[in-house]
Design an enzyme around this catalytic site. Structure first.
Site, PDB file in Angstrom:
ATOM      1  N   ARG A   1      -2.925   3.503  12.562  1.00 57.47           N
ATOM      2  CA  ARG A   1      -2.533   4.766  11.925  1.00 57.47           C
ATOM      3  C   ARG A   1      -1.551   5.539  12.805  1.00 57.47           C
ATOM      4  NH1 ARG A   1      -8.477   6.196   9.236  1.00 57.47           N
ATOM      5  NH2 ARG A   1      -8.493   4.381   7.851  1.00 57.47           N
TER       6      ARG A   1
ATOM      7  N   CYS B   1      -0.123   4.111   1.862  1.00 58.16           N
ATOM      8  CA  CYS B   1      -0.507   5.057   2.922  1.00 58.16           C
ATOM      9  C   CYS B   1       0.567   5.290   3.972  1.00 58.16           C
ATOM     10  CB  CYS B   1      -1.807   4.618   3.592  1.00 58.16           C
ATOM     11  SG  CYS B   1      -1.718   3.039   4.431  1.00 58.16           S
TER      12      CYS B   1
ATOM     13  N   LYS C   1     -12.540  -4.872   2.468  1.00 63.65           N
ATOM     14  CA  LYS C   1     -11.932  -4.049   3.515  1.00 63.65           C
ATOM     15  C   LYS C   1     -12.804  -2.821   3.740  1.00 63.65           C
ATOM     16  CE  LYS C   1      -7.751  -1.604   4.630  1.00 63.65           C
ATOM     17  NZ  LYS C   1      -6.322  -1.517   4.325  1.00 63.65           N
TER      18      LYS C   1
ATOM     19  N   SER D   1      -6.044  -3.460  14.570  1.00 63.27           N
ATOM     20  CA  SER D   1      -5.420  -2.780  15.705  1.00 63.27           C
ATOM     21  C   SER D   1      -6.427  -2.321  16.764  1.00 63.27           C
ATOM     22  CB  SER D   1      -4.629  -1.571  15.202  1.00 63.27           C
ATOM     23  OG  SER D   1      -5.497  -0.675  14.483  1.00 63.27           O
TER      24      SER D   1
ATOM     25  N   CYS E   1      -4.055   5.967   0.525  1.00 59.63           N
ATOM     26  CA  CYS E   1      -3.526   4.680   0.041  1.00 59.63           C
ATOM     27  C   CYS E   1      -3.142   4.731  -1.433  1.00 59.63           C
ATOM     28  CB  CYS E   1      -4.555   3.576   0.279  1.00 59.63           C
ATOM     29  SG  CYS E   1      -4.963   3.324   2.019  1.00 59.63           S
TER      30      CYS E   1
ATOM     31  N   TYR F   1      -2.426  -9.169  16.089  1.00 59.81           N
ATOM     32  CA  TYR F   1      -1.316  -8.682  16.908  1.00 59.81           C
ATOM     33  C   TYR F   1      -1.177  -9.530  18.179  1.00 59.81           C
ATOM     34  CZ  TYR F   1      -1.970  -4.817  13.695  1.00 59.81           C
ATOM     35  OH  TYR F   1      -2.125  -4.072  12.534  1.00 59.81           O
TER      36      TYR F   1
ATOM     37  N   LYS G   1     -11.916  -7.702   6.345  1.00 61.85           N
ATOM     38  CA  LYS G   1     -11.209  -6.847   7.313  1.00 61.85           C
ATOM     39  C   LYS G   1     -12.011  -5.596   7.621  1.00 61.85           C
ATOM     40  CE  LYS G   1      -7.134  -4.014   7.672  1.00 61.85           C
ATOM     41  NZ  LYS G   1      -5.994  -3.441   6.963  1.00 61.85           N
TER      42      LYS G   1
ATOM     43  N   CYS H   1       0.855  -1.177   0.000  1.00 61.99           N
ATOM     44  CA  CYS H   1       0.000   0.000   0.000  1.00 61.99           C
ATOM     45  C   CYS H   1       0.895   1.232   0.000  1.00 61.99           C
ATOM     46  CB  CYS H   1      -0.920   0.021   1.230  1.00 61.99           C
ATOM     47  SG  CYS H   1      -2.210   1.274   1.070  1.00 61.99           S
TER      48      CYS H   1
ATOM     49  N   ARG I   1     -11.101   7.504   4.023  1.00 67.40           N
ATOM     50  CA  ARG I   1     -10.898   6.429   3.063  1.00 67.40           C
ATOM     51  C   ARG I   1     -12.222   5.874   2.498  1.00 67.40           C
ATOM     52  NH1 ARG I   1      -5.634   6.247   3.931  1.00 67.40           N
ATOM     53  NH2 ARG I   1      -4.650   5.527   5.852  1.00 67.40           N
TER      54      ARG I   1
HETATM   55  O1  PB1 Z   1      -4.483  -3.252  12.219  1.00 64.96           O
HETATM   56  C1  PB1 Z   1      -4.995  -2.411  11.473  1.00 64.96           C
HETATM   57  O2  PB1 Z   1      -5.711  -1.482  11.891  1.00 64.96           O
HETATM   58  C2  PB1 Z   1      -4.712  -2.550  10.002  1.00 64.96           C
HETATM   59  C3  PB1 Z   1      -4.936  -1.264   9.247  1.00 64.96           C
HETATM   60  C4  PB1 Z   1      -4.803  -1.455   7.757  1.00 64.96           C
HETATM   61  C5  PB1 Z   1      -3.490  -2.104   7.400  1.00 64.96           C
HETATM   62  N1  PB1 Z   1      -3.606  -2.901   6.235  1.00 64.96           N
HETATM   63  C6  PB1 Z   1      -5.095  -0.173   7.002  1.00 64.96           C
HETATM   64  C7  PB1 Z   1      -5.493   0.941   7.930  1.00 64.96           C
HETATM   65  C8  PB1 Z   1      -6.048   2.142   7.206  1.00 64.96           C
HETATM   66  O3  PB1 Z   1      -6.917   1.992   6.350  1.00 64.96           O
HETATM   67  O4  PB1 Z   1      -5.580   3.194   7.536  1.00 64.96           O
HETATM   68  C9  PB1 Z   1      -3.930   0.270   6.132  1.00 64.96           C
HETATM   69  C10 PB1 Z   1      -4.395   0.446   4.739  1.00 64.96           C
HETATM   70  N2  PB1 Z   1      -3.342   0.369   3.776  1.00 64.96           N
END
Ligand code: PB1
Length: 306
Positions: A186, A103, A176, A255, A111, A294, A229, A101, A198
């Site tokens: 973030r 971002c 997603k 997260s 992204c 995690y 996700k 990605c 987003r």
């Molecule tokens: O653990 C997480 O929150 C994952 C977040 C995820 C990572 N692939 C995206 C978070 C976002 O949309 O900001 C990152 C997108 N590339």
């Protein structure tokens, strides 16, 4: 003997933040127990993961500098190729995946590349493909496009195949959602969008039929694995995906889902260990084959104690 769902360490992938520097193991405030690792600190951490039996890791890069085009994302000397090389050199049996990605690498935090104030999907595709190719060249077994750009799987698959990397797998972040549960990530990656949000490219949280279309598209474009996700608030989508598709199905226990349990556990409001195992077992019960979490190291340790 009658338990229907059994969580195994072989289901889990550990996300890992890697950054430049030496002798750095940097804690992430919003994610207690999760750190950013400099390359020289990876062998110890990866050794611990391999020790508990974890089969795979997923790298996220924290670059030295960010720019409008997210240049370090697709640099052959970027932090993620460095991490991949170190991991494969030290632990050849470890499955190494790399998030694809922009971002984490863009100054605006989106992204994709920005054109007239909006993310330009089609101008972003070749950059994602270029990044995926650099990670494959570095030895990644799996590349995982998380940008939610239309056509990202096909662009990556085509460039990998044209470059002789037919065996590098693509794990699409297929469905997603534009979720609030990415907040701690973030902070960890410094990847919050500097303007807007987003919702122009991630999914409406209220939609599940749309998720089926997104997954069908990823499969048609050549994805080897599909994903839903976040996980916890989307178990209905997970179950629907499992009943509809046969490809390996990944769930990303994001997260915010991690930090909620950590905070409640630290305050004595819930039994953290029981909560973690209940959550991960529920994600598997809903149909996930693979869980990116995690909690991977802790869960691996607890599963080994059974
Ligand atoms: O653990 C997480 O929150 C994952 C977040 C995820 C990572 N692939 C995206 C978070 C976002 O949309 O900001 C990152 C997108 N590339």
């Amino acid at each position: 003997m009658v338990r229907e769902t059994n969580l195994n360490i072989s289901n889990l992938i550990a996300p890992i933040f890697v950054r430049h520097g030496t002798k750095v193991v940097e804690p992430i405030g919003a994610m207690p127990g999760v750190h950013r690792y400099s390359i020289d600190q990876l062998p110890d951490y990866l050794g611990r993961l391999v020790e508990v039996g974890l089969p795979a890791v997923l790298f996220f890069g924290v670059p030295l500098s960010k720019d409008e085009m997210g240049t370090e994302a697709y640099s052959s000397t970027g932090i993620v190729p460095q991490a991949i090389r170190e991991a494969k050199k030290r632990f050849s049996s470890l499955i190494v995946a790399a998030d694809v990605c922009l971002c984490e690498y863009t100054s605006h935090g989106h992204c994709g590349v920005i054109e007239r104030g909006k993310v330009d999907n089609d101008r972003t595709l070749p950059l994602l493909a270029k990044a995926a190719l650099e990670y494959a060249k570095a030895g990644a077994d799996v590349v995982a496009p998380s940008a939610m750009m239309d056509g990202q799987v096909r662009s990556i698959r085509n460039l990998l195949d044209d470059s002789g990397f037919q065996d590098t797998l693509v794990m699409g972040y297929s469905a997603k959602y534009a979720s609030c549960f990415y907040g701690p990530f973030r902070e960890a990656a410094g990847s919050a969008p500097s303007f807007g949000d987003r919702r122009g490219y991630q999914m409406d949280t209220a939609n599940s039929r749309e998720a089926m279309r997104e997954i069908e598209t990823d499969i048609r474009e050549g994805a080897d694995m599909i994903m839903v996700k976040p996980a916890l608030a989307y178990l209905d989508v997970m179950a629907k995906s499992r009943s509809r598709f046969d490809l390996p199905l990944a769930a990303y226990n994001v997260s915010g889902e991690y930090s909620m349990i950590k905070a409640a556990g630290a305050n004595g409001w819930i039994d953290e260990k029981r909560a973690v195992m209940e959550v991960l077992t529920s994600i598997k019960r809903a149909g996930a084959d693979i869980i990116i979490t995690y909690f991977a190291e802790e869960a691996g340790t607890w599963l080994g104690e059974r």
